[in-house]
Design an enzyme around this catalytic site. Structure first.
Site, PDB file in Angstrom:
ATOM      1  NE  ARG A  56      61.690  88.245  27.542  1.00  0.00           N
ATOM      2  CZ  ARG A  56      60.814  88.922  28.273  1.00  0.00           C
ATOM      3  NH1 ARG A  56      61.246  89.807  29.127  1.00  0.00           N
ATOM      4  NH2 ARG A  56      59.515  88.717  28.175  1.00  0.00           N
ATOM      5  CB  THR A  57      62.178  86.895  20.658  1.00  0.00           C
ATOM      6  OG1 THR A  57      62.152  86.027  21.778  1.00  0.00           O
ATOM      7  CG2 THR A  57      62.765  86.163  19.471  1.00  0.00           C
ATOM      8  CE  LYS A  86      44.230  94.231   3.664  1.00  0.00           C
ATOM      9  NZ  LYS A  86      44.964  94.941   2.603  1.00  0.00           N
ATOM     10  NE  ARG A 107      57.938  84.665  19.618  1.00  0.00           N
ATOM     11  CZ  ARG A 107      58.299  85.064  20.836  1.00  0.00           C
ATOM     12  NH1 ARG A 107      57.497  85.831  21.555  1.00  0.00           N
ATOM     13  NH2 ARG A 107      59.466  84.708  21.341  1.00  0.00           N
TER      14      ARG A 107
HETATM   15  C1  NCD Z   1      59.378  82.645  25.566  1.00  0.00           C
HETATM   16  C2  NCD Z   1      58.543  82.325  24.337  1.00  0.00           C
HETATM   17  O1  NCD Z   1      58.039  83.196  23.667  1.00  0.00           O
HETATM   18  O2  NCD Z   1      58.439  81.128  24.080  1.00  0.00           O
HETATM   19  N1  NCD Z   1      59.729  83.988  25.664  1.00  0.00           N
HETATM   20  C3  NCD Z   1      60.886  84.419  25.086  1.00  0.00           C
HETATM   21  O3  NCD Z   1      61.028  84.394  23.899  1.00  0.00           O
HETATM   22  N2  NCD Z   1      61.865  84.822  25.889  1.00  0.00           N
HETATM   23  C4  NCD Z   1      58.816  82.111  26.828  1.00  0.00           C
HETATM   24  C5  NCD Z   1      57.385  82.362  27.173  1.00  0.00           C
HETATM   25  O4  NCD Z   1      56.645  83.057  26.490  1.00  0.00           O
HETATM   26  O5  NCD Z   1      56.998  81.819  28.206  1.00  0.00           O
END
Ligand code: NCD
Length: 405
Positions: A56-57, A86, A107
Site C-alpha cells: 500500500r504505502t 554492497k 521505508r
Molecule cells: C503497516 C506498516 O508497514 O507498518 N502497513 C502499512 O503501511 N499499511 C502495518 C503492518 O505492516 O502491519
C-alpha cells in the site's frame, strides 16, 4: 527559497497543517472522481526507496505522484537491489538519490533511519515507516478516514488493538488522535503493550492518559479453541462503547519467539461474534496487511472500513506530495522554529537495539530533552527515553547546549 520540509514523524506537522492537508485531500478526491488530469507535478520525479516490503504505502505514493502528473523512480527491495547490498550507508544513498528526484519516500527497518536520511538530503524526505518507530503518512490516512466517516475526531472513543509495542502505525496514530481530542483505549496482549516513551509523550505533551487494557495480570491462557483469552475478556467489557476499533497485526518479523505471536494473535481477534457486540455505527479500521486478528467474515459488514481507508490513502498522499513540494500552500501558525537544542550527555547511550545509531556508521549519538518525562533526555533519532543508568554522569539532566551537526 522556502525551507525544505520533510515528514518523518506525525509531530512534524502542525494541527492546522494536518487539517489543511485534509481539505486538500477532499479536493484531490473530487478531481479523481471527475477523472480530471492533474498536472501539478508535471516534470517532477519521486524516488521511492523501500528497504522493507510494502504494497500500500509504496504503490499509493507512486499512484499519487502519477495522478499529480509527475513521474516515479523506484527501488522496491533496497536491501538487496540497491547499493545497500554492497554496504552503502543511508547517508550516501540519499545524497545520491536527491540528484535524481525532487522528493524521496523511504521505508527502512531501523528506528530513526528516515530522520537520518532527511538530515542528509536537500529534497523533502517522507517516511513510509521506520522500524518500530513511526508511520506518519499512515496516520494521515487513518485520521482522514475517521474524519470522513465519523465527521469529527474529537470525542471519539478509539481503541488501538494488537501489537502496540512493535507496530509503528499505532505510535504515530496515538499522537495524532490525542492531538485532535479523541479518547484513547489501548488493548494489547501481554508483552505487546505501548512503549513507555509513547505513553509519556501522550501524558506530558498532550495531556492524554489512555484507558489501558494492556496490563494483563495473568499469562495468556493456552490457546484451546473456543476458549477466550484474557485480552478478549477485557476487551469484551468495553467493545460496546467504542466508536473506532483500530486493529493491527503482530509484527512477527520484529522479534524472535514465533510461538508468542500465535498466542497473541488469537487473543484479540475481531470476528463476527465480536462484531455483534460492537456499536451499530462502529468503524473498524486496519492498516493492513492482516493476519488472524481480522476475520475475512466481517469484510462485507458496512462497519468494516479498512478498504475505504486504503482508497483514501491516494488522495491524502497526493495532498501531502503537493504540499511538501511547495505546489499547494497551507496556512500554519507563524511560530519561529527554534533550532534543535542537543543535550551534552557524553556517557549516555541509547538502549534501543533497533535504533539507527546501532547500525549507521559515522552517525553521532544525539540527545535532546525528553518529549515525555520532565527532566529526562531522549535519543534524538528514535525518541526513546534514556534510562538513567545509561546516563551515568547526570550531565544530560543539567547542561543543555547547542552542538554543531
Ligand atoms: C503497516 C506498516 O508497514 O507498518 N502497513 C502499512 O503501511 N499499511 C502495518 C503492518 O505492516 O502491519
Amino acid at each position: 527559497m522556502a525551507k525544505k520540509r520533510s515528514l518523518v514523524s506525525i509531530n512534524d506537522l502542525y494541527d492546522e497543517e494536518i487539517e489543511g492537508l485534509f481539505t486538500l485531500a477532499d479536493e484531490m478526491g473530487l478531481a479523481l472522481k471527475r477523472r480530471e488530469m492533474l498536472d501539478l507535478c508535471r516534470g517532477m520525479i519521486m524516488a521511492t526507496l523501500f528497504y522493507e516490503p510494502s504494497t500500500r504505502t509504496r504503490l499509493s505514493f507512486e499512484t499519487a505522484m502519477l495522478r499529480l502528473g509527475g513521474m516515479v523512480i523506484s527501488v522496491a527491495d533496497a536491501m538487496k537491489a540497491s547499493s545497500a547490498a554492497k554496504g552503502e550507508s543511508i547517508r550516501d544513498t540519499v545524497r545520491v538519490v536527491q540528484n535524481y528526484a525532487d522528493i524521496i519516500v523511504m521505508r527502512h527497518p531501523a528506528d530513526g533511519s528516515t530522520k537520518l536520511a532527511a538530515h542528509n538530503t536537500d529534497v523533502p524526505l517522507v517516511s513510509g515507516g521506520d522500524g518500530t518507530h513511526e508511520h506518519p503518512t499512515q496516520t494521515l490516512c487513518d485520521l482522514y478516514t475517521i474524519r470522513r466517516e465519523k465527521e469529527s475526531i474529537k470525542g471519539m472513543r478509539v481503541a488501538l488493538c494488537g501489537d502496540l509495542k512493535y507496530g509503528r502505525t499505532v505510535h504515530s496514530l496515538a499522537y495524532g488522535l490525542a492531538r485532535f481530542g479523541a479518547k484513547l483505549v489501548l488493548v494489547a496482549p501481554l508483552g505487546f503493550e505501548m512503549p513507555p516513551h509513547v505513553l509519556n509523550w501522550l501524558k506530558y505533551r498532550y495531556n492524554c492518559t489512555p484507558e489501558t487494557y494492556c496490563r494483563l495480570d495473568e499469562p495468556l491462557p493456552a490457546s484451546t479453541s473456543g476458549r477466550r483469552s484474557a485480552a478478549h475478556l477485557l476487551f469484551d467489557d468495553v467493545i460496546s462503547d467504542i466508536d473506532v476499533i483500530y486493529l493491527t497485526r503482530i509484527q512477527r518479523e520484529r522479534f524472535q519467539t514465533k510461538g508468542e505471536a500465535e498466542a497473541a494473535e488469537e487473543s484479540y481477534s475481531m470476528n463476527a461474534a465480536m462484531l455483534k457486540k460492537a456499536k451499530s455505527d462502529a468503524l473498524i479500521l486496519h492498516p493492513l496487511p492482516r493476519q488472524a486478528e481480522l476475520s475475512y467474515k466481517i469484510d462485507e459488514d458496512r462497519r468494516a472500513g479498512y478498504f475505504r481507508q486504503v482508497a483514501y490513502g491516494v488522495m491524502v498522499r497526493m495532498a501531502l506530495v503537493a504540499f511538501l513540494l511547495g505546489l499547494k500552500k497551507i496556512k500554519a501558525p507563524k511560530t519561529i522554529e527554534a533550532p534543535i537544542k542537543f543535550v551534552r550527555a557524553k556517557n549516555a547511550r541509547c538502549a534501543n537495539e533497533k535504533c539507527i545509531i546501532k547500525s549507521a556508521e559515522g552517525t553521532q549519538p544525539r540527545f535532546v530533552k525528553s518529549n515525555g518525562t520532565p527532566g529526562a533526555i531522549q535519543c534524538y533519532w528514535c525518541d526513546q527515553e534514556i534510562p538513567s543508568e545509561n546516563d551515568k554522569t547526570g550531565l544530560g539532566r543539567r547542561q543543555v547546549g547547542l552542538l554543531p551537526d
